[in-house]
Design a protein around this motif. Structure first.
Motif, mmCIF file in Angstrom:
data_model
loop_
_atom_site.group_PDB
_atom_site.id
_atom_site.type_symbol
_atom_site.label_atom_id
_atom_site.label_comp_id
_atom_site.label_asym_id
_atom_site.label_seq_id
_atom_site.Cartn_x
_atom_site.Cartn_y
_atom_site.Cartn_z
ATOM 1 N N LEU A 95 0.930 -1.193 0.073
ATOM 2 C CA LEU A 95 -0.019 -0.105 -0.096
ATOM 3 C C LEU A 95 0.993 1.170 0.056
ATOM 4 N N TYR A 110 -3.079 8.900 -0.526
ATOM 5 C CA TYR A 110 -3.471 7.600 -0.878
ATOM 6 C C TYR A 110 -4.115 6.724 0.283
ATOM 7 N N ASP A 111 -5.193 6.976 0.939
ATOM 8 C CA ASP A 111 -5.802 6.381 1.813
ATOM 9 C C ASP A 111 -6.993 5.678 1.702
ATOM 10 N N GLY A 112 -7.249 5.366 0.303
ATOM 11 C CA GLY A 112 -8.474 4.423 -0.155
ATOM 12 C C GLY A 112 -8.223 3.195 0.414
ATOM 13 N N ARG A 113 -9.261 2.565 1.030
ATOM 14 C CA ARG A 113 -9.350 1.046 1.530
ATOM 15 C C ARG A 113 -9.398 0.014 0.511
ATOM 16 N N TRP A 114 -8.613 -1.059 0.594
ATOM 17 C CA TRP A 114 -8.794 -2.149 -0.224
ATOM 18 C C TRP A 114 -9.163 -3.486 0.469
ATOM 19 N N LEU A 132 -11.828 -2.400 -4.431
ATOM 20 C CA LEU A 132 -11.665 -1.097 -4.061
ATOM 21 C C LEU A 132 -12.792 -0.713 -3.147
ATOM 22 N N SER A 134 -13.557 2.282 -1.108
ATOM 23 C CA SER A 134 -13.586 3.689 -0.792
ATOM 24 C C SER A 134 -14.227 4.310 -1.780
ATOM 25 N N LYS A 137 -11.923 8.805 -2.845
ATOM 26 C CA LYS A 137 -10.536 8.818 -2.352
ATOM 27 C C LYS A 137 -9.559 8.225 -3.389
ATOM 28 N N HIS A 138 -8.288 8.506 -2.962
ATOM 29 C CA HIS A 138 -7.039 8.163 -3.904
ATOM 30 C C HIS A 138 -6.603 6.629 -3.368
ATOM 31 N N HIS A 139 -6.482 5.955 -4.215
ATOM 32 C CA HIS A 139 -6.039 4.258 -4.039
ATOM 33 C C HIS A 139 -4.832 4.124 -4.727
ATOM 34 N N SER A 442 -17.589 2.912 -5.136
ATOM 35 C CA SER A 442 -16.696 1.856 -4.574
ATOM 36 C C SER A 442 -17.266 0.583 -5.034
#
Length: 626
Positions: A95, A110-114, A132, A134, A137-139, A442
């Protein structure tokens, strides 16, 4: 008339027979259609069972779905550079901890959740993917390849699955193949990290794209430029909205050609030398930046006629609209009634403070008296077009005798020109794969990444993963009726088409299949025809009877002649005159009988020759003759 009736009955019989056959055909078609639909379902079950039998032989962990489908984790069958089925932990995936540059701090991270989880719909138990989770958000997540891919003599094949489980408003699902560099650090993977290829779907608004971008190095300057493949001539919308898992494949060959496939069907192909924008190789000549257009250069193809003169009767002061003097105020016009009046039912609010809010006034509503009248208020004549209006005079246009065409700067050799005959070989090696995405939606599902050089390896990998998802989705597909209802919800005009389509066969069925009510006349007519069979033997017998009748008539005639002779001898010469009259009458009768006999013989011969005339006609003539 009798003959016409006799011919009409067989026609009616044939028509009823045709109706019966039509009804029978409709029943057969309905039965066959039902069998085909049942056969399709059975066929799907057979395919699932066959797949189960093959899967049960694997020495891996298995889980069985409600449809009897057994899933096993795909394994590559050949040499691969990267393969990831996401059925376990995210081993090897990193990450990003970076921040996006030139972006507000609140969304720069880049705090988007996976998450690794199964599909929400058409689930295959045990088959998981990278999701993906979130929105807005940026992932960023990436992983190193098993070994770097070097662009030399082997093709590059990149393949993975995407499912927009919740649809997609604005966002991408593309991947980046990161360039091999000394300073590559996956923990700081962000939008400016150098990549060699970007490939995959992207959508924002109504713009549906499938990216294929390469970063090409200029051999003269050493700078990298992005080259975009031309857009496919295919409507991509359904791949984003149907909530199904789709397989995206890129095939890049050493001969500088490429193919993009969705669900193993080619949707776009081309050449790196001819189908990239801007072109890989720059033009040999460019516009001279120092060249300027001369001041006296005339680019006007037409000019006003300098010899034209405004006509003397041309009045530029005439207005375009004038009052219609022929208009008359409608009868019943209420001149002294306002168009709007205070609402009589309105009441001042209890909390109205005149010191703070001012004097309260009731809201205005349309005057009810004006509703039944032609109009209210001051009547004004309507305006009409002015027939004398001509507007401002302009000289007519004529071809420009000094026209020199559209000016363009002269061409000079391009100082930055180069020719890269094989851009495939000049591409930077790849050592990592990454997902760097922004999405307003999402639950975007990714699965079964593979990078290899053999199409057979990629196809087998797809069969073990995406092929199973496709099989389950097909088995769970709604019936035809549900699909028709869903389509009509999106396009209501389809209901009219459905109704017409159903009403037409029903109407035809009622028209041709409903039994007609038989009347007594039909039964009598049928009995008459049945009691009069027509055969050649019957016609021959009729002719013989006709000949016997003629012989009897001749014998009667001889007997009458003998009787007349006896009367003459008995009564003497006084009755000569009567006998002469009787003789003439008898001769006329004989001639009539002979002509009648000849007509009857002719009619009988015609009936016998045709073979289909009724015997009743012969008998009818005999009765008339007697």
């Amino acid at each position: 008339m009798q003959k016409q009736l006799e011919l009409t009955v067989p026609r009616m019989t044939r028509m009823h027979s045709q109706w019966d056959w039509l009804c029978l055909s409709l029943l057969i078609i309905s039965s066959v259609t039902a069998e085909i639909e049942d056969g399709g379902v059975l066929g799907a079950d057979v395919e699932v069972e066959d797949f189960d039998e093959e899967s049960q032989q694997a020495d891996v962990d298995k889980e069985e779905s409600s449809l009897g489908v057994v899933y096993q984790t795909p394994k590559p069958t050949g040499d691969v550079y990267f393969a990831e089925p996401f059925d376990g932990e995210l081993t090897g995936w990193v990450l990003s901890k970076a921040k996006k540059e030139d972006t507000d701090d609140t969304i720069a991270k880049y705090d988007g959740r996976w998450e690794v989880e199964e599909l929400k719909e058409n689930t295959v138990p045990g088959d998981k993917g990278l999701v993906l989770k979130s929105a807005a958000k940026h992932h960023a997540i990436s992983a190193m390849l098993t070994k770097a891919f070097i662009f030399d003599k082997k093709p590059l094949i990149v393949q993975y699955e995407v499912n927009f489980q919740g649809g997609i408003d604005c966002g991408g699902a593309y991947i980046k193949l990161l360039s091999s560099t000394d300073d590559l650090d996956l923990e700081f993977f962000f939008d400016k990290t150098p990549y060699t290829i970007m490939f995959g779907p992207d959508k924002c608004g109504e713009d549906y794209k499938l990216h294929f971008i390469i970063r090409h190095r200029n051999p003269k300057t050493g700078e990298y430029d992005e080259k975009h493949a031309k857009r496919p001539d295919v409507d991509l919308k359904k791949f984003y909205l149907d909530k199904k898992t789709h397989l995206y494949t890129l095939v890049l060959k050493p001969d500088d050609t490429f193919e993009m496939l969705i669900d193993q069907s080619v949707i776009s192909k081309g050449s790196l030398l001819e189908d990239m924008v801007p072109p890989v190789n720059p033009p040999k000549e460019i516009d001279d930046p120092t060249d300027k257009k001369p001041d006296d250069w005339d680019e006007r193809p037409k000019i006003p006629d300098p010899n034209a003169v405004k006509p003397d009767d041309w009045d530029e002061d005439e207005p375009s609209k004038i009052e219609d003097l022929d208009a008359v105020k409608p009868e019943g016009w209420l001149d002294y009634e306002p168009q709007y009046v205070p609402d009589p039912s309105a009441k001042k609010p209890k909390d109205w403070d005149e010191e703070m809010d001012g004097e309260w006034e009731a809201p205005q509503v349309p005057n009810p008296k004006c509703a039944t009248a032609p109009g209210c208020g001051l009547w004004v004549r309507p305006m009409k077009n002015n027939p004398k209006y001509k507007g401002k005079w302009k000289a007519p246009m004529i071809p420009n005798p000094n026209y020199q065409g559209i000016w363009s700067p002269r061409k000079i050799p391009n100082p930055d020109y180069f020719e890269d005959p094989h851009p495939f070989e000049m591409m930077t090696p790849i050592s990592a794969i990454g997902l760097e995405l922004w999405s307003m939606t999402s639950d975007i599902y990714f699965d079964n990444f593979i990078i290899c050089s053999e199409k057979e390896v990629a196809d087998r990998w797809a069969a073990d993963g995406w092929g199973l998802k496709k099989l389950v989705a097909s088995a769970n597909e709604p019936g035809m009726f549900s699909q028709l209802v869903t389509a009509a919800e999106d396009h209501p005009w389809l209901w009219v088409l459905y109704i017409l389509t159903l009403a037409l066969p029903v109407g035809l069925g009622v028209l041709f299949c409903w039994p007609a009510k038989k009347t007594d006349e039909d039964f009598d007519l049928k009995k008459t025809v049945i009691s009069m069979p027509v055969t050649k033997g019957g016609v021959k017998q009729g002719r013989e009877e006709l000949e016997d009748d003629e012989i009897d008539l001749e014998e009667e005639k001889e007997n009458e002649d003998i009787g007349e002779d006896e009367d003459e001898s008995k009564y003497g010469e006084d009755d000569d005159e009567e006998n002469e009259v009787a003789g003439r009458s008898q001769e006329e009768g004989d001639e009539t009988n002979k002509s009648g006999s000849e007509d009857e013989m002719t009619a009988a011969d015609e009936i016998a020759g045709s073979g289909d005339g009724p015997l009743k006609s012969v008998r009818k003539r005999r009765v008339q003759k007697d």
